[in-house]
Design a protein around this motif. Structure first.
Motif, mmCIF file in Angstrom:
data_model
loop_
_atom_site.group_PDB
_atom_site.id
_atom_site.type_symbol
_atom_site.label_atom_id
_atom_site.label_comp_id
_atom_site.label_asym_id
_atom_site.label_seq_id
_atom_site.Cartn_x
_atom_site.Cartn_y
_atom_site.Cartn_z
ATOM 1 N N TYR B 33 -2.267 4.346 6.615
ATOM 2 C CA TYR B 33 -1.003 4.696 5.976
ATOM 3 C C TYR B 33 -0.373 5.903 6.674
ATOM 4 N N TYR B 35 2.405 8.888 5.510
ATOM 5 C CA TYR B 35 3.197 9.497 4.462
ATOM 6 C C TYR B 35 4.015 10.636 5.052
ATOM 7 N N LEU B 45 5.330 7.376 0.888
ATOM 8 C CA LEU B 45 4.794 6.371 1.806
ATOM 9 C C LEU B 45 5.901 5.843 2.708
ATOM 10 N N HIS B 48 2.444 1.085 5.964
ATOM 11 C CA HIS B 48 0.999 0.976 6.052
ATOM 12 C C HIS B 48 0.628 -0.308 6.768
ATOM 13 N N TYR B 50 -2.390 -3.349 6.998
ATOM 14 C CA TYR B 50 -3.638 -4.033 6.699
ATOM 15 C C TYR B 50 -4.058 -4.657 8.023
ATOM 16 N N ILE B 97 -7.611 -2.184 -0.238
ATOM 17 C CA ILE B 97 -7.364 -1.914 -1.652
ATOM 18 C C ILE B 97 -6.925 -3.164 -2.412
ATOM 19 N N ARG B 98 -6.699 -4.265 -1.730
ATOM 20 C CA ARG B 98 -6.441 -5.511 -2.435
ATOM 21 C C ARG B 98 -7.738 -6.070 -3.009
ATOM 22 N N GLY B 100 -10.393 -3.962 -4.042
ATOM 23 C CA GLY B 100 -11.053 -3.049 -4.971
ATOM 24 C C GLY B 100 -10.292 -1.754 -5.082
ATOM 25 N N PRO B 101 -10.667 -0.926 -6.049
ATOM 26 C CA PRO B 101 -9.980 0.363 -6.248
ATOM 27 C C PRO B 101 -10.505 1.441 -5.307
ATOM 28 N N TYR B 102 -10.245 1.297 -4.034
ATOM 29 C CA TYR B 102 -10.800 2.232 -3.065
ATOM 30 C C TYR B 102 -9.934 3.466 -2.917
ATOM 31 N N GLU B 103 -10.593 4.586 -2.657
ATOM 32 C CA GLU B 103 -9.868 5.831 -2.481
ATOM 33 C C GLU B 103 -9.290 5.917 -1.076
ATOM 34 N N GLN B 104 -8.308 6.773 -0.927
ATOM 35 C CA GLN B 104 -7.727 7.040 0.375
ATOM 36 C C GLN B 104 -8.339 8.304 0.966
ATOM 37 N N PHE B 106 -7.533 11.209 3.710
ATOM 38 C CA PHE B 106 -6.385 11.779 4.401
ATOM 39 C C PHE B 106 -6.817 12.647 5.576
#
Lengths: 110, 115
Positions: B33, B35, B45, B48, B50, B97-98, B100-104, B106
């Motif tokens: 990503y 930002y 944003l 990004h 994939y 993140i599609r 699972g709830p994964y963290e980013q 930075f």
């Protein structure tokens, strides 16, 4: 897109006190995350809470989620000067990408 | 251990002079990503990826372009910087993140100044 909005925008406390920050969002979410940003640096992930969870703890951090009110809170207990930073919530809905609010600027005075 | 690296940390460019910011990662994450963050504002944003699939935000100006030649590297090109483009540019990565709830994760950011 989903967006979190933090409140208050700024918070100033003494070392040892607790700090509470709130986040509100607009529509249904899958999860909500909290991040910290030290001045002039990138964001660091603190904690994630899923929509079916009500409370989560990590060390001195406690996060609550109230989906009926579309709000979350971050509590930092026994704050330290090193906790001085900006704190952001990021709400993730159906668009997969979480979007960030403007953040709460926390200053902890030694 | 550096995981998301941004170079340079500080960049000064002249009005209208093209500039490229770079990001690399050692996490082997398939999502990257970019930002833009202005003072006291939310990170915004821009786009990004994939893997190599590029996703542009609807309100990202055409002046901003990106390239991802491989999994590890991603570039932000600003073709003709204006004074309003002065900001902190943050690169981030995550697992898909599609799924699972994964963290980013930075990087430290690149502070861009336009003179």
């Amino acid at each position: 897109s989903q967006q979190g909005e933090e409140d208050p925008q700024a918070l100033s406390i003494q070392e040892g006190e607790n700090a509470t920050m709130n986040c509100s969002y607009k529509t249904s979410i899958n999860n909500l995350q909290w991040y910290r940003q030290n001045s002039g640096r990138g964001l660091v992930h603190l904690i994630l809470i899923r929509s079916n969870e009500r409370e989560k703890h990590s060390g001195r951090l406690r996060v609550t989620l109230d989906t009926s009110k579309k709000s979350s809170s971050l509590l930092i207990t026994a704050s330290r000067a090193a906790d001085t930073a900006s704190y952001f919530c990021a709400a993730r809905g159906g668009s997969y990408i979480p979007t960030f609010g403007r953040g709460t600027s926390l200053i902890v005075h030694p | 251990d550096a995981m998301v690296i941004q170079n340079p940390r500080y960049q000064v460019t002249q009005f209208g002079k093209p500039v490229t910011l770079s990001c690399s990662q050692t996490l082997n994450h398939n999502v990257m990503y970019w930002y833009q963050q202005k003072s006291s504002q939310a990170p915004k944003l821009l786009f990004h990826y994939y893997d190599k699939d590029f996703n542009n935000e609807a309100d990202t100006p055409d002046n901003f372009q990106s390239r991802r030649p491989n999994t590890s590297f991603c570039f932000l090109d600003i073709r003709s910087p204006g004074l309003g483009d002065a900001a902190m540019y943050l690169c981030a990565t995550s697992r898909d993140i599609r799924q699972g709830p994964y963290e980013q994760y930075f990087g430290p950011g690149t502070r861009l100044t336009v003179t």
